[in-house]
Design an enzyme around this catalytic site. Structure first.
Site, short mmCIF file in Angstrom:
data_model
loop_
_atom_site.label_atom_id
_atom_site.label_comp_id
_atom_site.label_asym_id
_atom_site.label_seq_id
_atom_site.Cartn_x
_atom_site.Cartn_y
_atom_site.Cartn_z
CD GLN A 123 -33.76 7.74 -17.07
OE1 GLN A 123 -34.28 6.80 -18.24
NE2 GLN A 123 -32.45 8.17 -17.20
CG ASP A 126 -33.42 6.67 -5.58
OD1 ASP A 126 -33.65 8.00 -5.77
OD2 ASP A 126 -32.60 5.92 -6.12
CG HIS A 141 -39.85 7.27 -14.85
ND1 HIS A 141 -38.88 6.60 -15.08
CD2 HIS A 141 -39.97 7.91 -15.86
CE1 HIS A 141 -38.29 6.65 -16.36
NE2 HIS A 141 -39.23 7.59 -17.05
CB CYS A 152 -60.81 10.35 -3.91
SG CYS A 152 -59.41 9.90 -2.52
N GLY A 270 -20.43 0.77 -18.34
CA GLY A 270 -21.13 0.24 -19.49
C GLY A 270 -21.50 1.04 -20.53
#
Ligand code: NAD
Length: 308
Positions: A123, A126, A141, A152, A270
């Site tokens: 996702q 970078d 993405h 163009c 997390g």
């Protein structure tokens, strides 16, 4: 089986500075066994790049800051918001582009080269998987390293655009700002700055330029989604690294893996939206866990070779 262990302090940024317990070898062993049954697919998110210095959106540190990423319609229709986007991006770019892959990106590239993993479905925007050596990356993405003309279709490298931005707006460099996610910067911009800012346009047709990424309010191109589903269909397991999966765009691939009943391993600091679907969950830093996994898998490959 669902196993969980906490190895990390409250924030990935604290974690980068404090010495930590090494990842639990039993969990690494379990992860290796789960993945070693064939060729596994990999899904990554912003958390894999925080150890390279690029902030995420919803990590323990970052989610406290309110952030409203620009919506596609605003970018198109509002010149001041477009100027603000490029002004922040101009300041954030040198640090974003200067980030290097970390141990997690490098381990995944090695697994792909060894034929035990598919190239990552990411996702992230970078380009760090490619810089680590991953060959068949699916950039769900897009990438901030490219800029596309909405009129163009001409593609310009972002590094060249940076030179044009600096040439026409050198006064912006007098401002300093902290790097934000997606290569922008935290800058409180005054209206007069935005009116003064010269937004670069397409070199060929003068059209509106946009970073070649999927903005909020846009869809991931259908072929890209299908390509990623195909990778999940072919895989023997799914390894998820550094993503909250709050965005459906990534979560749907974990759902597909679950529907196929293949094992799902999650490595994250997390909780994530797919914790309930996981066969194994490791609470830990991506770089440390994947480096430990790399060493473990290489040792078992060497053992196999010696026994033949
Ligand atoms: P997210 O911010 O929602 O979730 C990142 C997760 O990674 C969090 O749960 C966080 O606690 C965890 N994490 C942080 N550091 C970690 C570490 N060292 N090891 C393991 N886990 C760690 O990110 P997302 O789910 O990828 O969704 C955000 C969207 O924003 C994506 O669609 C992406 O396009 C975009 N984004 C990209 C970048 C990038 O390209 N590097 C950076 C920020 C945002």
């Amino acid at each position: 089986m669902r196993t969980e262990v906490s190895q990390s302090p409250a924030s990935p940024y604290d974690a980068a500075q404090t010495p930590q317990e090494p990842p639990d070898p039993h969990l690494i062993q379990a992860l290796g066994e789960l993945l070693a049954k064939g060729r596994f697919a990999v899904l990554t998110g912003a958390g894999i790049s925080t150890e390279s210095g690029i902030p995420d959106y919803r990590g323990p540190e970052t989610r406290r800051r309110a952030r409203n990423p620009i919506r596609f319609a605003d970018y198109l229709n509002n010149d001041l918001l477009r100027a603000r986007y490029w002004m922040r991006s101009m300041l954030g770019w040198p640090r974003f582009a200067g980030a290097s892959p970390n141990q997690a990106h490098l381990a995944l590239a090695e697994f792909e080269a060894q034929g035990i993993a598919f190239g990552p479905i990411t996702q992230n925007v970078d380009g760090l998987h490619q810089r680590a050596g991953s060959l068949s990356v699916i950039e769900l993405h897009g990438s901030l390293h490219r800029v596309r003309c909405l009129n163009c279709g001409l593609i310009e490298p972002r590094s060249l655009l940076q030179a044009r931005l600096v040439e026409t707006n050198p006064w912006v460099l007098a401002h300093t700002a902290e790097l934000g996610p997606d290569g922008d910067a935290d800058l409180e911009s005054e209206r007069e700055w935005l009116e003064r800012f010269v937004i670069p346009t397409c070199l060929r047709c003068g059209g509106v330029l946009k970073p070649d990424v999927v903005f909020f309010g846009e869809n991931v191109p259908h072929e890209r989604v299908e390509q990623a589903y195909k990778r999940i269909e072919q895989a023997s397991a799914l390894l998820v690294v550094g993503t909250s999966l709050a965005v459906f765009s990534g979560y749907r691939f974990v759902r597909r893996a679950w529907e196929r009943s293949i094992p799902i391993a999650i490595v994250n600091l997390g909780s994530t939206r797919a914790d309930g679907l996981a066969t194994l969950r490791i609470e830990g830093k991506a770089g440390e866990v994947l480096e430990a996994l790399r060493k473990m898998l290489n040792a078992s490959l060497r053992n196999d070779a010696n026994q033949q």
